[in-house]
Design a protein around this motif. Structure first.
Motif, mmCIF file in Angstrom:
data_model
loop_
_atom_site.group_PDB
_atom_site.id
_atom_site.type_symbol
_atom_site.label_atom_id
_atom_site.label_comp_id
_atom_site.label_asym_id
_atom_site.label_seq_id
_atom_site.Cartn_x
_atom_site.Cartn_y
_atom_site.Cartn_z
ATOM 1 N N GLY A 431 0.784 -1.232 0.000
ATOM 2 C CA GLY A 431 0.000 0.000 0.000
ATOM 3 C C GLY A 431 0.807 1.268 0.000
ATOM 4 O O GLY A 431 0.377 2.270 0.568
ATOM 5 N N SER A 432 1.973 1.280 -0.626
ATOM 6 C CA SER A 432 2.806 2.481 -0.635
ATOM 7 C C SER A 432 2.184 3.557 -1.512
ATOM 8 O O SER A 432 1.635 3.283 -2.575
ATOM 9 C CB SER A 432 4.209 2.141 -1.128
ATOM 10 N N ARG A 433 2.290 4.816 -1.044
ATOM 11 C CA ARG A 433 1.770 5.931 -1.827
ATOM 12 C C ARG A 433 2.643 6.227 -3.048
ATOM 13 O O ARG A 433 2.164 6.656 -4.079
ATOM 14 C CB ARG A 433 1.700 7.195 -0.962
ATOM 15 N N LYS A 434 3.944 6.057 -2.885
ATOM 16 C CA LYS A 434 4.853 6.493 -3.940
ATOM 17 C C LYS A 434 5.824 5.382 -4.292
ATOM 18 O O LYS A 434 6.060 4.475 -3.494
ATOM 19 C CB LYS A 434 5.612 7.727 -3.475
ATOM 20 N N PRO A 435 6.408 5.442 -5.455
ATOM 21 C CA PRO A 435 7.384 4.430 -5.850
ATOM 22 C C PRO A 435 8.579 4.422 -4.894
ATOM 23 O O PRO A 435 9.053 5.465 -4.456
ATOM 24 C CB PRO A 435 7.799 4.858 -7.265
ATOM 25 N N GLY A 436 9.044 3.232 -4.549
ATOM 26 C CA GLY A 436 10.174 3.103 -3.648
ATOM 27 C C GLY A 436 9.780 2.990 -2.198
ATOM 28 O O GLY A 436 10.630 2.702 -1.347
ATOM 29 N N GLY A 437 8.505 3.223 -1.863
ATOM 30 C CA GLY A 437 8.065 3.108 -0.481
ATOM 31 C C GLY A 437 7.886 1.657 -0.075
ATOM 32 O O GLY A 437 7.678 0.773 -0.911
ATOM 33 N N SER A 438 7.950 1.396 1.236
ATOM 34 C CA SER A 438 7.833 0.017 1.729
ATOM 35 C C SER A 438 6.391 -0.431 1.895
ATOM 36 O O SER A 438 6.095 -1.621 1.864
ATOM 37 C CB SER A 438 8.557 -0.113 3.074
ATOM 38 N N GLY A 439 5.481 0.516 2.113
ATOM 39 C CA GLY A 439 4.092 0.133 2.366
ATOM 40 C C GLY A 439 3.870 -0.418 3.757
ATOM 41 O O GLY A 439 2.834 -1.026 4.028
ATOM 42 N N LEU A 440 4.837 -0.211 4.675
ATOM 43 C CA LEU A 440 4.709 -0.723 6.035
ATOM 44 C C LEU A 440 4.115 0.292 6.997
ATOM 45 O O LEU A 440 3.627 -0.083 8.058
ATOM 46 C CB LEU A 440 6.078 -1.162 6.565
ATOM 47 N N GLY A 441 4.169 1.569 6.654
ATOM 48 C CA GLY A 441 3.718 2.597 7.603
ATOM 49 C C GLY A 441 2.283 2.421 8.029
ATOM 50 O O GLY A 441 1.973 2.301 9.217
ATOM 51 N N LEU A 442 1.359 2.386 7.052
ATOM 52 C CA LEU A 442 -0.059 2.227 7.379
ATOM 53 C C LEU A 442 -0.361 0.825 7.882
ATOM 54 O O LEU A 442 -1.269 0.633 8.699
ATOM 55 C CB LEU A 442 -0.915 2.547 6.157
ATOM 56 N N ALA A 443 0.373 -0.192 7.412
ATOM 57 C CA ALA A 443 0.161 -1.557 7.900
ATOM 58 C C ALA A 443 0.493 -1.652 9.381
ATOM 59 O O ALA A 443 -0.240 -2.258 10.167
ATOM 60 C CB ALA A 443 1.013 -2.535 7.095
#
Length: 477
Positions: A431-443
């Motif tokens: 679920g990353s907002r931008k390319p290169g993000g991990s997607g772990l913040g909201l998780a």
């Protein structure tokens, strides 16, 4: 495979058999009650007909009159002790009963034409359970001479014996019918319902013992009824559970490997960060200009390693809850996520208190706030001439308490969430907002809120910004 505990007295088959037998006997009893009453009525009616026919034989032409002994023998075969025929105003005594002159005759009167259904049932069962012997005078009209009345005197014992014999025959026949019907119904229901249910129970027990075995998945039959639908649903559920367990097992193995890699990577990145700090003091302007970007990239890499290590460790039992001011916690989050060009606003009352794990809740709010700020200011400005005081976005926190819960609203004025992130917003690495993000913040944020018994939801997302809603209990039990 776990053994299935069975108790013959409590099994579905035993209960089914007992209920079938009880219901059939109940139905037979309901039929027997009026049948006994009808038998009594027919017994009287038959003897009235026989007495009337005998009277016609006496009135017909004959060479010699019947003597009294012959007449008594004729009526004794029908258990008739006395007969009187009433024809208009004439009364003809055909046979008088032998009554003991030293005792009371104690004759009971029965009028067949005046008895209703309830009265017939009541008198019939009273006769069934009577004792001794007494005389009964029954009055009725013959079938083909409704203008005449025939009075017969019969023995109560003879009537009772005949009713007992009739009841015994009915009960015997009912027992045979009940046994045969119960056996057939039991066999049919056991084959159609009980046996498939036992198979379902056995499969559920076996699947519970070893849910990761493909051989434990139920093979549905071709039935088109409710049990067939239950078999198909159970097979689909077991397949889903098996796939989920396999996926979890693979993710667990992957997570273990990533944790080891992340641990070593953090140490390497920390060393690189120390060396980058020295580059910021270089006399070369080009090096000093590129150093902030390098440091920012290293910070993101270290944060990704830390989040990867800590994700999945959040459990309700691991929370260290305390009572604190929510507004003070939000102030700390805004201070730690402060960015140039982003206006921060906290409208939460200082008096609003909450019981939660302060460190973990800070972690959740920090991740959401950092994502919002990165969305409003994705990259630091390259042009040093740009006005650093210009406000490019706003991040705000509001909260209100209602019905034992506190609702926290986190809003930003960024460009909103991309379409590809909406469906997998709270899934790790997706679920990353931008390319290169991990997607772990909201998780991680969602996991922390769930551990507190609350829920994290996306309230809105459009070109005017995104808004998240957090619902948390005001206190914990």
């Amino acid at each position: 495979m776990l053994p299935i505990k069975s108790n013959s007295g409590r099994s579905l088959s035993t209960k089914l058999l007992i209920l079938i037998v009880l219901f059939i006997f109940f139905a037979e009893f309901v039929v027997l009650v009026p049948s006994i009453a009808k038998q009594r009525h027919d017994w009287f009616s038959m003897r009235i007909e026989e007495a009337y026919l005998a009277s016609l034989a006496l009135e017909g032409p004959r060479k010699e009159p019947l003597d009294e002994d012959t007449l008594r023998q004729l009526f004794s075969t029908a258990n008739i002790l006395g007969v009187t025929i009433n024809n208009d105003d004439m009364r003809m005594l055909i046979l008088a009963p032998e009554i003991n002159p030293h005792g009371s005759p104690d004759i009971k009167q029965v009028f067949l034409e005046e008895q209703g259904p309830l009265s017939l049932i009541k008198n019939a069962w009273a006769t069934m359970f009577s004792r001794g012997d007494r005389l009964i005078q029954a009055t009725g009209a013959p079938r083909f001479a409704s203008d005449q009345k025939v009075n017969i005197i019969v023995s109560q014992r003879a009537l009772r014996n005949d009713m007992h014999a009739y009841a015994a025959n009915i009960l015997g026949l009912s027992l045979i019918i009940s046994t045969l019907t119960a056996g057939l119904v039991y066999w049919a229901l056991n084959r159609i319902i009980v046996r498939p249910v036992k198979n379902l129970t056995a499969n559920i027990t076996a699947f519970e013992a070893d849910p990761e075995s493909h051989g434990g998945i139920l093979q549905p039959s071709d039935r088109k009824d409710e049990l067939g639908a239950a078999e198909k649903s159970l097979a689909a559920m077991e397949t889903s559970v098996l796939n989920l367990l396999n996926e979890r097992r693979r993710l667990a193995a992957l997570g273990a490997g990533i944790s080891k890699i992340s641990h070593d990577l953090r140490n390497i990145l920390a060393s690189a960060q120390l060396m980058s700090d020295r580059l910021s003091k270089s006399d070369d302007p080009s090096v000093r200009k590129l150093t902030p970007r390098l440091l920012s990239a290293l910070d993101r890499a270290i944060t990704l390693s830390r989040d990867t290590l800590t994700f999945g460790r959040m459990e309700p039992s691991a929370l260290d809850k305390s009572n604190f001011s929510l507004s003070a916690l939000v102030d700390e989050v805004l201070d730690d996520t402060a960015a140039i060009g982003i206006a921060a606003k906290n409208t939460i009352s200082d008096e609003l208190m909450i019981v939660a794990d302060r460190t973990q809740l800070y972690r959740s709010l920090f991740n959401i706030a950092r994502n919002s700020i990165e969305a409003m200011q994705p990259e630091p400005p390259n042009d040093t001439s740009t006005n650093s005081e210009e406000i490019v976005g706003e991040l705000s926190f509001t909260a209100k308490a209602q019905e034992g819960f506190i609702q926290i609203i986190i809003s930003d004025t960024g460009p909103g969430l991309p379409e590809h992130a909406l469906q997998v917003l709270f899934e790790p690495f997706k679920g990353s907002r931008k390319p290169g993000g991990s997607g772990l913040g909201l998780a991680i944020a969602s996991e922390v809120i769930r551990a507190h018994g609350g829920a994290l939801k996306l309230k809105k997302s459009d070109n005017n910004g995104a808004s998240f809603s957090i619902s948390l209990p005001l206190s914990s039990a």
